[in-house]
Design a protein around this motif. Sequence first.
Motif, PDB file in Angstrom:
ATOM      1  N   ASP A  11       1.176  -1.681   0.170  1.00 52.55           N
ATOM      2  CA  ASP A  11       0.031  -0.407   0.112  1.00 52.55           C
ATOM      3  C   ASP A  11       0.992   1.143   0.052  1.00 52.55           C
ATOM      4  O   ASP A  11       1.234   2.007   0.647  1.00 52.55           O
ATOM      5  N   VAL A  12       1.053   1.825  -1.156  1.00 51.72           N
ATOM      6  CA  VAL A  12       2.351   2.733  -1.419  1.00 51.72           C
ATOM      7  C   VAL A  12       2.315   3.419  -2.675  1.00 51.72           C
ATOM      8  O   VAL A  12       1.733   3.254  -3.575  1.00 51.72           O
ATOM      9  N   PRO A  13       2.623   4.759  -2.606  1.00 50.68           N
ATOM     10  CA  PRO A  13       1.980   5.713  -4.125  1.00 50.68           C
ATOM     11  C   PRO A  13       3.228   4.885  -5.092  1.00 50.68           C
ATOM     12  O   PRO A  13       4.034   4.098  -4.731  1.00 50.68           O
ATOM     13  N   VAL A  14       2.604   5.357  -5.926  1.00 52.36           N
ATOM     14  CA  VAL A  14       3.263   4.868  -7.360  1.00 52.36           C
ATOM     15  C   VAL A  14       3.944   6.278  -7.933  1.00 52.36           C
ATOM     16  O   VAL A  14       3.635   7.593  -8.270  1.00 52.36           O
ATOM     17  N   LEU A  15       5.690   5.869  -8.433  1.00 47.91           N
ATOM     18  CA  LEU A  15       6.070   6.854  -9.112  1.00 47.91           C
ATOM     19  C   LEU A  15       6.496   6.876 -10.038  1.00 47.91           C
ATOM     20  O   LEU A  15       7.132   6.091 -10.054  1.00 47.91           O
ATOM     21  N   VAL A  16       6.598   7.317 -11.556  1.00 48.90           N
ATOM     22  CA  VAL A  16       7.346   7.437 -12.712  1.00 48.90           C
ATOM     23  C   VAL A  16       7.442   8.877 -12.858  1.00 48.90           C
ATOM     24  O   VAL A  16       6.807  10.052 -12.956  1.00 48.90           O
ATOM     25  N   ALA A  17       9.203   9.227 -12.790  1.00 55.70           N
ATOM     26  CA  ALA A  17       9.895  10.313 -13.279  1.00 55.70           C
ATOM     27  C   ALA A  17      10.290  10.892 -14.715  1.00 55.70           C
ATOM     28  O   ALA A  17      10.406   9.644 -15.352  1.00 55.70           O
ATOM     29  N   GLY A  18      10.162  11.985 -14.659  1.00 57.07           N
ATOM     30  CA  GLY A  18      10.777  12.847 -16.167  1.00 57.07           C
ATOM     31  C   GLY A  18      11.665  13.104 -15.705  1.00 57.07           C
ATOM     32  O   GLY A  18      11.877  12.949 -14.747  1.00 57.07           O
ATOM     33  N   VAL A  19      11.904  14.375 -16.239  1.00 57.00           N
ATOM     34  CA  VAL A  19      13.087  15.226 -15.796  1.00 57.00           C
ATOM     35  C   VAL A  19      12.896  16.796 -15.397  1.00 57.00           C
ATOM     36  O   VAL A  19      12.366  17.283 -16.020  1.00 57.00           O
ATOM     37  N   GLY A  20      12.878  16.355 -14.046  1.00 60.78           N
ATOM     38  CA  GLY A  20      12.065  18.030 -13.561  1.00 60.78           C
ATOM     39  C   GLY A  20      11.159  17.871 -13.144  1.00 60.78           C
ATOM     40  O   GLY A  20      10.417  18.208 -11.930  1.00 60.78           O
ATOM     41  N   ARG A  21      10.059  17.032 -13.164  1.00 59.97           N
ATOM     42  CA  ARG A  21       8.952  16.379 -12.943  1.00 59.97           C
ATOM     43  C   ARG A  21       8.741  15.021 -12.617  1.00 59.97           C
ATOM     44  O   ARG A  21       9.432  14.380 -12.877  1.00 59.97           O
ATOM     45  N   ALA A  22       7.346  14.501 -12.226  1.00 54.32           N
ATOM     46  CA  ALA A  22       6.864  13.180 -11.845  1.00 54.32           C
ATOM     47  C   ALA A  22       5.675  12.879 -11.674  1.00 54.32           C
ATOM     48  O   ALA A  22       5.049  13.949 -11.487  1.00 54.32           O
ATOM     49  N   VAL A  23       4.856  11.947 -12.002  1.00 55.70           N
ATOM     50  CA  VAL A  23       3.717  11.710 -11.970  1.00 55.70           C
ATOM     51  C   VAL A  23       3.718  10.058 -10.569  1.00 55.70           C
ATOM     52  O   VAL A  23       4.065  10.438 -10.603  1.00 55.70           O
ATOM     53  N   LEU A  24       2.235  11.493 -10.524  1.00 53.16           N
ATOM     54  CA  LEU A  24       2.396  10.348  -8.826  1.00 53.16           C
ATOM     55  C   LEU A  24       1.190   9.560  -9.186  1.00 53.16           C
ATOM     56  O   LEU A  24      -0.047  10.401  -8.903  1.00 53.16           O
ATOM     57  N   ILE A 769      32.717  13.648 -24.310  1.00 53.99           N
ATOM     58  CA  ILE A 769      32.192  13.208 -23.213  1.00 53.99           C
ATOM     59  C   ILE A 769      31.913  14.221 -22.797  1.00 53.99           C
ATOM     60  O   ILE A 769      29.505  15.390 -22.334  1.00 53.99           O
ATOM     61  N   ARG A 770      32.667  15.517 -22.818  1.00 48.48           N
ATOM     62  CA  ARG A 770      31.646  16.707 -22.112  1.00 48.48           C
ATOM     63  C   ARG A 770      30.904  17.808 -22.814  1.00 48.48           C
ATOM     64  O   ARG A 770      29.958  18.575 -22.657  1.00 48.48           O
ATOM     65  N   ARG A 771      30.526  17.650 -24.053  1.00 45.96           N
ATOM     66  CA  ARG A 771      29.639  17.867 -24.821  1.00 45.96           C
ATOM     67  C   ARG A 771      28.761  17.292 -25.276  1.00 45.96           C
ATOM     68  O   ARG A 771      27.433  17.768 -24.866  1.00 45.96           O
ATOM     69  N   LEU A 772      28.743  16.076 -24.630  1.00 47.89           N
ATOM     70  CA  LEU A 772      28.286  15.032 -24.788  1.00 47.89           C
ATOM     71  C   LEU A 772      26.552  15.328 -23.050  1.00 47.89           C
ATOM     72  O   LEU A 772      25.619  16.262 -23.061  1.00 47.89           O
ATOM     73  N   ARG A 773      27.937  15.994 -22.133  1.00 54.53           N
ATOM     74  CA  ARG A 773      26.380  16.301 -21.057  1.00 54.53           C
ATOM     75  C   ARG A 773      26.281  17.652 -20.894  1.00 54.53           C
ATOM     76  O   ARG A 773      24.798  17.812 -20.832  1.00 54.53           O
ATOM     77  N   ASP A 774      26.746  18.546 -22.011  1.00 51.95           N
ATOM     78  CA  ASP A 774      26.250  19.660 -22.016  1.00 51.95           C
ATOM     79  C   ASP A 774      24.861  19.680 -22.482  1.00 51.95           C
ATOM     80  O   ASP A 774      24.277  20.890 -22.937  1.00 51.95           O
ATOM     81  N   VAL A 775      24.807  18.946 -24.273  1.00 54.40           N
ATOM     82  CA  VAL A 775      24.102  18.449 -24.477  1.00 54.40           C
ATOM     83  C   VAL A 775      22.818  18.017 -23.891  1.00 54.40           C
ATOM     84  O   VAL A 775      21.730  18.912 -23.951  1.00 54.40           O
ATOM     85  N   HIS A 776      23.429  17.596 -23.357  1.00 53.33           N
ATOM     86  CA  HIS A 776      21.767  16.238 -22.217  1.00 53.33           C
ATOM     87  C   HIS A 776      21.476  17.428 -21.610  1.00 53.33           C
ATOM     88  O   HIS A 776      19.571  17.689 -21.496  1.00 53.33           O
ATOM     89  N   ALA A 777      21.897  18.456 -20.416  1.00 58.09           N
ATOM     90  CA  ALA A 777      21.792  19.309 -19.947  1.00 58.09           C
ATOM     91  C   ALA A 777      20.645  19.953 -20.372  1.00 58.09           C
ATOM     92  O   ALA A 777      19.405  20.680 -19.959  1.00 58.09           O
ATOM     93  N   ARG A 778      20.796  20.246 -21.836  1.00 56.56           N
ATOM     94  CA  ARG A 778      20.616  21.778 -22.890  1.00 56.56           C
ATOM     95  C   ARG A 778      18.573  20.705 -23.032  1.00 56.56           C
ATOM     96  O   ARG A 778      17.423  21.837 -23.342  1.00 56.56           O
ATOM     97  N   ILE A 779      18.312  20.139 -23.094  1.00 59.63           N
ATOM     98  CA  ILE A 779      17.586  19.574 -23.903  1.00 59.63           C
ATOM     99  C   ILE A 779      17.291  18.806 -23.574  1.00 59.63           C
ATOM    100  O   ILE A 779      15.765  18.358 -24.069  1.00 59.63           O
ATOM    101  N   ALA A 780      17.279  17.688 -22.713  1.00 58.07           N
ATOM    102  CA  ALA A 780      16.362  16.830 -22.135  1.00 58.07           C
ATOM    103  C   ALA A 780      14.787  16.827 -21.363  1.00 58.07           C
ATOM    104  O   ALA A 780      13.834  16.277 -21.987  1.00 58.07           O
ATOM    105  N   GLY A 781      15.264  18.094 -20.894  1.00 62.89           N
ATOM    106  CA  GLY A 781      13.847  18.815 -19.795  1.00 62.89           C
ATOM    107  C   GLY A 781      13.041  18.973 -21.402  1.00 62.89           C
ATOM    108  O   GLY A 781      11.412  18.754 -21.852  1.00 62.89           O
TER     109      GLY A 781
END
Length: 930
Positions: A11-24, A769-781
């Motif tokens: 008997d617990v809540p269910v959590l599904v996460a997006g980037v910076g938000r979640a559905v509960l 790798i550095r460019r990959l991380r920078d791009v991911h941070a900008r476009i994931a949301g």
Amino acid sequence: MASAPRLVLPDVPVLVAGVGRAVLLTRDGEIETLPAAAAARAVQGAAPMLVHAPATARRLGLNGLGEAHDLLELFAFCRPAESCAPTPRGLALALDLPQPKDEAAAAALLPEIATLLLRHLADGRDHPRNRDAAGLAARMGEAGWPWATSVLAALGEPKAKPDARAYKVWRRLPEWEDAAPAPPAASFTVEPAEARRRLAEILGPDAEQRPQQADYASAAAAAFAPRAHPGAPALVLAEAGTGTGKTLGYVAPASLWAERNGAPVWISTYTRNLQRQIDQETARLFPDPEERRRRVVLRKGRENYLCLLNLDDMTSGVPVPHLAVALGLVARWALATRDGDLLGGDFPGWMVELFGPGAILPLADRRGECIRSACPHYKACYVEHSIRRAQAARIVVANHALVMVQAALGGGGEDGAPLRIVFDEGHHLFDAADSAFSADLTGAEMTELRRWLLGAEGGRSRARGLRRRLEELIGEKPELNAQLEAALQAARALPVPGWTTRLAQPSRAAAGEEAPNPAEAFLRAAREQVLARTQEAREAGLYDSECDLFPLTEDLPVAADALARALHRLEQPLVLLRDRLAARLEEEAAELEVGDRIRIESAARSIENRALRPLRAWRQMLATIAADPPAPGERPTFVDWLSLLRRGGQEADAGMHRHHLDPTEPFAAAVAAPAHGLLITSATLRDEAEAAEDDPDIAWREAEARTGAAHLPIPAIRAAVPSPFDYAARTRCLVVTDVAKENTGQVAAAFQALFLAAGGGGLGLFTAIRRLRDVHARIAGPLEEAGIPLYAQHVDAMDNSTLVDVFRAEEQACLLGTDAMRDGVDVPGRALRLLVFDRVPWPRPTILHRERRLHLSGGRPKEYDDRVARHRLRQAFGRLIRRADDKGVFVMLDARCPSRLLHGLPPGVLIRRLGLAQAVAETRAFLAEG
């Protein structure tokens, strides 16, 4: 006494996460979409039901979630040794459920997934492997596993008592039995027409007619002709375009040869993905699972398999709660696994992500500590099982690393030298040989040898030293004990634990002080030379540095001479110890039991391979420092250099490296020449863009040079079968001309626009790798807001194979990666419909590349660089079209990409240079057609 099984959900809540938000999904059944911080507060202390707790926490920007009902853990307990992508959609796909369209649907689905898993466990509670399941679940519950109550109810044993014996899976495992030595292989040939017939039998009467596949099987048969001269194998170089069906094309003659001649054919791959794919394809040859298990064996290095002794050690006593849960899931898997492969087999890759590498990786013998027949679990050992099964198999699916390393160790190792080898992904032979036949005299390597010899020196390590591994073999024999003591004393000249913290400290050898450690003094001198010869900007830095070995600084020859003498003092007693152990096999032949003989042979071999071989290589490298420097421009046999490695801005290692200038020379001598037949195959053996009207064979000659065929006495048979795919109709190649590749914002915006235009299904490839991380941070949301999940290598808490599984399972997802995502990734259908390069994948400008560019380019260094980049682009392009009905767009965001590099793409591909807006519109329109 067992009662009727019940399905009890927490008997617990269910959590599904997006980037910076979640559905509960609340306990009251309400769906809420919350910002990350609010979602974290809502589930604090509630042990929510979710999928992949570390990834969920990362997406919410949290360090962790605390206790959670992770459905991946429940899946691993209820369906051990089965695969699923670690997402709600991946679980739905594995359980034949409709895939959720969004996060809210996923949240509603998770309780249904939990119910199905528990029902599966309840229905199979009488299965032999569930005999100890209740006691194990109770023990895991005692350690805090949230799912224990639900699992015990499903098993009908809600009051089961914790049973630590349930970890001891070796009690339930079958034991291997020795068989008589195999007779020598016969030499019957396989005719091309016979290969075609066998292929038709494998495919069945209703199969699609594929003339290219039959032609390929016919050409591959030549690799199974009898050898005519020593050192001159029957050799076929076969290029088979994507879609030819080359796996079954070579399995056909290979299986026929194995049947007729009573010896296995080894199929070697470069990537784990292809190794697994080939294993699955052999189900067409052996439909019955039991027969397939006997006839087809996967072989990897010993470090890939679960070591039962390590599992025994880690479960003895009372493991910490975190480990008790992880090891419980490993125990469940160990009873169901096909071959015990922890890395790339049927062990879920996401287990390492859930519990951390410290809970899983130490379970394998990653440090060469195996004690063979002295192990109490020797007869149940997965590795020993696989070695013996391979001897009686028809097909052995291995990897280039194992084949090369066993050859480097003296011809075949534990498995013996294979007579017939198929090297799939043959374009990687150069790189595989480069790794296998190189040597590194670094702090990390020397520290590892010290640990292998001396064992744990404080801390929590369970490492067994040489004394413990040999104590029963040498007993009270003074001559053996004396050599062992001398070796262990000499091993103290190797770097002392914690040496990295002293790397930047000056060496002190003042009067009255202890003499400096010779290994650490050498590393310090190597570091000083690297810093003296590299750019000032990198000294502070974040990057690895390297420099040429010559000219030498003043301190390095002195330190090298002291280290060489110290290594010689270590080598001498080890040689005597190895020789005197081996002499026991003759001197005590009448008294030794079979088990003792095996242990003595193994001990002598491990001393040779694990200690003496690297020591000899290191001394040869140090001798180079004392020799005259090479003349400028002189072609060397080896390339030597010094390096300083940094991790997270901190200095992590230093030392000297040695690689063959042309690693295909030792490959040809140690691997190819002893074999009777070789098939080297790939979709990209040749660089057809190099072919010239006045010299049409140049592309083949280059392929022969890169695969070692040029070093063998008899010319290779050449075969090329074109791809059946219509690349002109099914693909587009777009070079974007108005994105500044140095501007991360512009590059990120381009990736986002293209991924949106394709509606997902995009693979982004980066050279840093550095460019990959920078791009991911900008476009994931933004992509998540549009319903496109974005995953990324070096960002997500998943290994590469798991990321590919997720990408394959989720048609709308996109994935960012580096080199490892470029080769060996098989994602057919719409899951991969767009491939975007951030810039041209030129080779890294290292010292090793500089020397090969100079001496192996035939006087055309620019063409050498082009060839490397063109090959990488062609390999990446090959990921797009895996089936005849696939469609895909290839995009290069580097406006300066030379046209000559794109000429290596398949014939007929339409190549256009245009602006980003046009590229986005064309991508959307082309992928929407039909």
